[in-house]
Design a protein around this motif. Structure first.
Motif, PDB file in Angstrom:
ATOM      1  N   GLU A 133      -2.048   6.171   9.255  1.00 32.44           N
ATOM      2  CA  GLU A 133      -1.386   6.423   8.313  1.00 32.44           C
ATOM      3  C   GLU A 133       0.291   5.748   8.664  1.00 32.44           C
ATOM      4  O   GLU A 133       0.874   5.498   9.243  1.00 32.44           O
ATOM      5  N   ARG A 167      -9.005   4.881   3.879  1.00 35.22           N
ATOM      6  CA  ARG A 167      -8.120   4.307   4.420  1.00 35.22           C
ATOM      7  C   ARG A 167      -9.001   3.173   5.246  1.00 35.22           C
ATOM      8  O   ARG A 167      -8.796   2.814   6.294  1.00 35.22           O
ATOM      9  N   ARG A 206      -3.402   5.110  -0.596  1.00 38.19           N
ATOM     10  CA  ARG A 206      -4.672   5.258  -0.384  1.00 38.19           C
ATOM     11  C   ARG A 206      -5.280   3.213  -0.013  1.00 38.19           C
ATOM     12  O   ARG A 206      -4.208   2.678  -0.452  1.00 38.19           O
ATOM     13  N   ALA A 207      -6.369   2.957   0.386  1.00 32.15           N
ATOM     14  CA  ALA A 207      -6.891   2.170   0.503  1.00 32.15           C
ATOM     15  C   ALA A 207      -6.986   1.370  -0.399  1.00 32.15           C
ATOM     16  O   ALA A 207      -7.668   1.893  -1.673  1.00 32.15           O
ATOM     17  N   ARG A 209       0.514  -0.896  -0.188  1.00 33.12           N
ATOM     18  CA  ARG A 209      -0.049  -0.080  -0.340  1.00 33.12           C
ATOM     19  C   ARG A 209       0.909   0.968   0.094  1.00 33.12           C
ATOM     20  O   ARG A 209       2.217   0.852   0.517  1.00 33.12           O
ATOM     21  N   PRO A 213      -8.729  -0.684   9.405  1.00 33.65           N
ATOM     22  CA  PRO A 213      -8.015   0.154   9.367  1.00 33.65           C
ATOM     23  C   PRO A 213      -6.395   0.239   9.059  1.00 33.65           C
ATOM     24  O   PRO A 213      -5.692  -0.438   9.737  1.00 33.65           O
ATOM     25  N   LEU A 214      -6.784   1.027   8.098  1.00 31.85           N
ATOM     26  CA  LEU A 214      -4.907   1.622   7.218  1.00 31.85           C
ATOM     27  C   LEU A 214      -4.478   2.501   8.444  1.00 31.85           C
ATOM     28  O   LEU A 214      -4.885   3.454   7.918  1.00 31.85           O
TER      29      LEU A 214
END
Length: 185
Positions: free
Chosen positions: A104, A63, A31-32, A28, A101-102
């Motif tokens: 930061e 995200r 962005r998701a 990644r 959830p990704l």
């Protein structure tokens, strides 16, 4: 007169490049993306299967990645596969849906992702070198069996080497583009 099929060698080297492309797509950037989870396989029904064959993967937010598992029995295995992947993700289970959830990307995480990209690249280079080795062994055998002259063998071996060099240069280029993309804040 028998000869080495350079098109076959090129096809196999292109296979290493396309494999690298899909591996890099799974890394990644900011962005998701549903392709983020492409490298993950899940132990399902006695086989290792790509995640997208047991679940629907979407990116509802910038995200967040959502994984909707089709078979209720598979939710735990899918969650474990995601947690144990080299992507460093923590899914949150909500029934048959896993929300991921990704975080930061901080500097350290970016550097880790670059290392993973380099590992993928090294794997692709090794694959290309294996193809070269197979081609060179075939040439030596043809020459030894008298099916190809020394000059032809040398010329063809130079062409195999050039094909390998071009493939490795392409891999290097893909890696540098991906590294720049990952390190961009």
């Amino acid at each position: 007169m028998a000869e080495l099929d350079l098109n076959e060698l090129k096809r196999r080297m292109d296979g290493a490049i396309s494999s690298l492309k899909s591996d890099l797509a799974g890394l990644r950037t900011g962005r998701a993306s549903p392709s983020l989870l492409d490298p993950i396989t899940v132990e399902a029904y006695g086989n290792q299967m790509p995640l997208n064959q047991v679940a629907n993967v979407t990116a509802p937010e910038a995200r967040m990645v959502a994984v909707t598992v089709w078979d209720k029995q598979m939710v735990g295995k899918v969650e474990r596969a995601i947690r144990e992947s080299s992507l460093g993700l923590n899914p949150i289970t909500d029934g048959q849906t896993l929300r991921i959830p990704l975080p930061e990307l901080n500097e350290q995480r970016r550097k880790e992702l670059v290392k993973v990209a380099q590992q993928y690249g090294e794997g692709a280079k090794i694959a290309a070198r294996h193809v070269r080795r197979d081609g060179m062994e075939t040439l030596k055998k043809l020459e030894k069996d008298g099916e190809m002259g020394q000059d032809d063998s040398r010329q063809t071996s130079d062409r195999v080497q050039k094909l390998t060099d071009d493939t490795i240069a392409e891999i290097e280029k893909m890696l540098s583009v991906k590294e720049a993309e990952i390190m961009q804040v």
